[in-house]
Scaffold this motif. Structure first.
Motif, mmCIF file in Angstrom:
data_model
loop_
_atom_site.group_PDB
_atom_site.id
_atom_site.type_symbol
_atom_site.label_atom_id
_atom_site.label_comp_id
_atom_site.label_asym_id
_atom_site.label_seq_id
_atom_site.Cartn_x
_atom_site.Cartn_y
_atom_site.Cartn_z
ATOM 1 N N VAL A 162 17.682 1.527 41.355
ATOM 2 C CA VAL A 162 18.172 0.508 40.425
ATOM 3 C C VAL A 162 18.563 1.155 39.094
ATOM 4 N N VAL A 163 17.742 2.071 38.599
ATOM 5 C CA VAL A 163 18.042 2.753 37.341
ATOM 6 C C VAL A 163 19.322 3.568 37.485
ATOM 7 N N LEU A 164 19.468 4.301 38.586
ATOM 8 C CA LEU A 164 20.680 5.087 38.811
ATOM 9 C C LEU A 164 21.905 4.184 38.942
ATOM 10 N N PHE A 165 21.750 3.026 39.593
ATOM 11 C CA PHE A 165 22.854 2.078 39.726
ATOM 12 C C PHE A 165 23.285 1.565 38.362
ATOM 13 N N ILE A 166 22.335 1.214 37.520
ATOM 14 C CA ILE A 166 22.647 0.693 36.190
ATOM 15 C C ILE A 166 23.318 1.773 35.342
ATOM 16 N N ILE A 167 22.807 3.000 35.395
ATOM 17 C CA ILE A 167 23.405 4.103 34.636
ATOM 18 C C ILE A 167 24.830 4.363 35.118
ATOM 19 N N GLY A 168 25.026 4.356 36.439
ATOM 20 C CA GLY A 168 26.372 4.559 36.983
ATOM 21 C C GLY A 168 27.328 3.459 36.559
ATOM 22 N N LEU A 169 26.846 2.220 36.564
ATOM 23 C CA LEU A 169 27.681 1.084 36.158
ATOM 24 C C LEU A 169 28.057 1.184 34.685
ATOM 25 N N VAL A 170 27.096 1.548 33.841
ATOM 26 C CA VAL A 170 27.369 1.682 32.407
ATOM 27 C C VAL A 170 28.390 2.797 32.171
ATOM 28 N N LEU A 171 28.215 3.934 32.857
ATOM 29 C CA LEU A 171 29.158 5.034 32.689
ATOM 30 C C LEU A 171 30.548 4.670 33.189
ATOM 31 N N LEU A 172 30.615 3.920 34.272
ATOM 32 C CA LEU A 172 31.913 3.470 34.795
ATOM 33 C C LEU A 172 32.617 2.570 33.781
ATOM 34 N N LEU A 173 31.898 1.597 33.256
ATOM 35 C CA LEU A 173 32.493 0.688 32.269
ATOM 36 C C LEU A 173 32.870 1.434 31.000
ATOM 37 N N PHE A 174 32.024 2.384 30.575
ATOM 38 C CA PHE A 174 32.333 3.179 29.381
ATOM 39 C C PHE A 174 33.595 3.999 29.606
ATOM 40 N N GLY A 175 33.758 4.561 30.783
ATOM 41 C CA GLY A 175 34.966 5.324 31.104
ATOM 42 C C GLY A 175 36.208 4.454 31.086
ATOM 43 N N ILE A 176 36.096 3.243 31.599
ATOM 44 C CA ILE A 176 37.236 2.310 31.596
ATOM 45 C C ILE A 176 37.596 1.939 30.160
ATOM 46 N N PHE A 177 36.589 1.653 29.321
ATOM 47 C CA PHE A 177 36.852 1.256 27.941
ATOM 48 C C PHE A 177 37.443 2.409 27.138
ATOM 49 N N VAL A 178 36.980 3.625 27.393
ATOM 50 C CA VAL A 178 37.510 4.772 26.661
ATOM 51 C C VAL A 178 38.968 5.009 27.042
#
Length: 52
Positions: free
Chosen positions: A6-22
């Motif tokens: 769950v922690v890895l999933f949340i971290i991956g999701l945050v990084l994915l969204l951060f990459g899209i926003f950047v």
């Protein structure tokens, strides 16, 4: 194990969204630069036509 997944999933999701926003921010930065250049050109054209 489930907690780690769950922690890895949340971290991956945050990084994915951060990459899209950047990448979106970089695109919007270029759009802003283009609009700024167009505005400067239009301003110069108005100044030249008014002076003539």
């Amino acid at each position: 194990m489930i907690g780690l997944a769950v922690v890895l999933f949340i971290i991956g999701l945050v990084l994915l969204l951060f990459g899209i926003f950047v990448s979106a921010a970089k695109f919007l930065l270029w759009v802003g630069i283009v609009i700024l250049v167009i505005a400067i050109i239009v301003g110069l054209m108005r100044y030249i036509r008014r002076g003539a």
